[in-house]
Write a protein that holds these residues in place. Structure first.
Motif, mmCIF file in Angstrom:
data_model
loop_
_atom_site.group_PDB
_atom_site.id
_atom_site.type_symbol
_atom_site.label_atom_id
_atom_site.label_comp_id
_atom_site.label_asym_id
_atom_site.label_seq_id
_atom_site.Cartn_x
_atom_site.Cartn_y
_atom_site.Cartn_z
ATOM 1 N N PRO A 1 0.814 -1.229 0.000
ATOM 2 C CA PRO A 1 0.000 0.000 0.000
ATOM 3 C C PRO A 1 0.843 1.273 0.000
ATOM 4 C CG PRO A 1 -0.103 -1.087 2.143
ATOM 5 C CD PRO A 1 0.644 -2.005 1.224
ATOM 6 N N GLY A 2 2.055 1.202 0.472
ATOM 7 C CA GLY A 2 2.919 2.377 0.476
ATOM 8 C C GLY A 2 3.272 2.841 -0.927
ATOM 9 N N LEU B 1 1.328 2.625 -3.500
ATOM 10 C CA LEU B 1 0.155 3.336 -4.001
ATOM 11 C C LEU B 1 0.138 4.783 -3.494
ATOM 12 C CD1 LEU B 1 -2.382 2.943 -5.704
ATOM 13 C CD2 LEU B 1 -3.589 2.333 -3.619
ATOM 14 N N THR B 2 0.522 4.970 -2.241
ATOM 15 C CA THR B 2 0.600 6.326 -1.689
ATOM 16 C C THR B 2 1.701 7.125 -2.391
ATOM 17 O OG1 THR B 2 -0.226 5.551 0.437
ATOM 18 C CG2 THR B 2 0.923 7.648 0.427
ATOM 19 N N ALA C 1 0.342 8.171 -5.675
ATOM 20 C CA ALA C 1 -0.615 9.261 -5.460
ATOM 21 C C ALA C 1 0.117 10.571 -5.212
ATOM 22 C CB ALA C 1 -1.538 8.923 -4.293
ATOM 23 N N ASN C 2 1.159 10.540 -4.400
ATOM 24 C CA ASN C 2 1.936 11.744 -4.118
ATOM 25 C C ASN C 2 2.598 12.284 -5.386
ATOM 26 O OD1 ASN C 2 1.314 11.830 -1.382
ATOM 27 N ND2 ASN C 2 3.033 10.501 -0.851
ATOM 28 N N ARG D 1 -3.258 10.888 -0.544
ATOM 29 C CA ARG D 1 -3.211 9.508 -0.060
ATOM 30 C C ARG D 1 -3.507 8.528 -1.188
ATOM 31 N NH1 ARG D 1 -7.632 9.265 4.378
ATOM 32 N NH2 ARG D 1 -8.763 10.165 2.645
ATOM 33 N N GLY D 2 -3.042 7.315 -1.006
ATOM 34 C CA GLY D 2 -3.316 6.265 -1.979
ATOM 35 C C GLY D 2 -4.797 5.928 -2.068
ATOM 36 N N THR D 3 -5.501 6.020 -0.943
ATOM 37 C CA THR D 3 -6.937 5.727 -0.966
ATOM 38 C C THR D 3 -7.696 6.772 -1.783
ATOM 39 O OG1 THR D 3 -7.182 6.890 1.140
ATOM 40 C CG2 THR D 3 -6.948 4.508 1.229
ATOM 41 N N ASP D 4 -7.230 8.019 -1.733
ATOM 42 C CA ASP D 4 -7.858 9.043 -2.569
ATOM 43 C C ASP D 4 -7.648 8.740 -4.048
ATOM 44 O OD1 ASP D 4 -8.672 10.366 -0.294
ATOM 45 O OD2 ASP D 4 -6.971 11.762 -0.305
#
Length: 127
Positions: A50-51, A53-54, A57-58, A64-67
């Motif tokens: 998951p990191g 993905l963040t 996203a950044n 955030r990755g969830t966004d």
């Protein structure tokens, strides 16, 4: 790997398998399989790391990755909705063509039963 990650991966694989197996359209079956494999690979990667993905996203300026996942999900749903509306329109057009064909066939059968020559035969015999 946590139990939740394992369950998420299993759910993604089951969903992709069901989507490929039960969606109609043999013309695009290979394309569906490719998208399913890519989807499963991306989902498993995002679940296990998951990191990353963040970090992606950044890179795109999202906090955030969830966004990022939410935004991608919204786009995917819009594409799905558009494809569904187009498929329904094609299906409606096919049903209309079939209904017209059936009506014409019933009219011809009715004319033949009552002894009236079909409209085509009248037009050709008058010439």
């Amino acid at each position: 790997m946590t139990l939740f990650q394992f369950l998420l991966i299993a759910a993604v694989i089951v969903a992709a398998t069901l989507a490929v197996k039960f969606l109609p359209g043999e013309r695009s079956l290979a394309l569906k399989r490719i998208f399913a494999i890519v989807f499963v690979a991306a989902a498993v990667f995002a679940i296990v790391f998951p990191g990353v993905l963040t970090a992606v996203a950044n890179f795109f300026g999202i906090g955030r990755g969830t966004d990022l996942l939410l935004y991608l999900f919204i786009v995917a749903m819009l594409v799905f909705a558009t494809a569904t509306v187009r498929a329904k329109a094609r299906s409606d057009a096919r049903v209309t063509e079939l209904a017209r064909a059936v009506a014409l066939m019933e009219a011809r059968i009715s004319e033949q039963r009552h002894g009236t020559p079909p409209a085509d035969a009248e037009g050709t015999s008058a010439q």
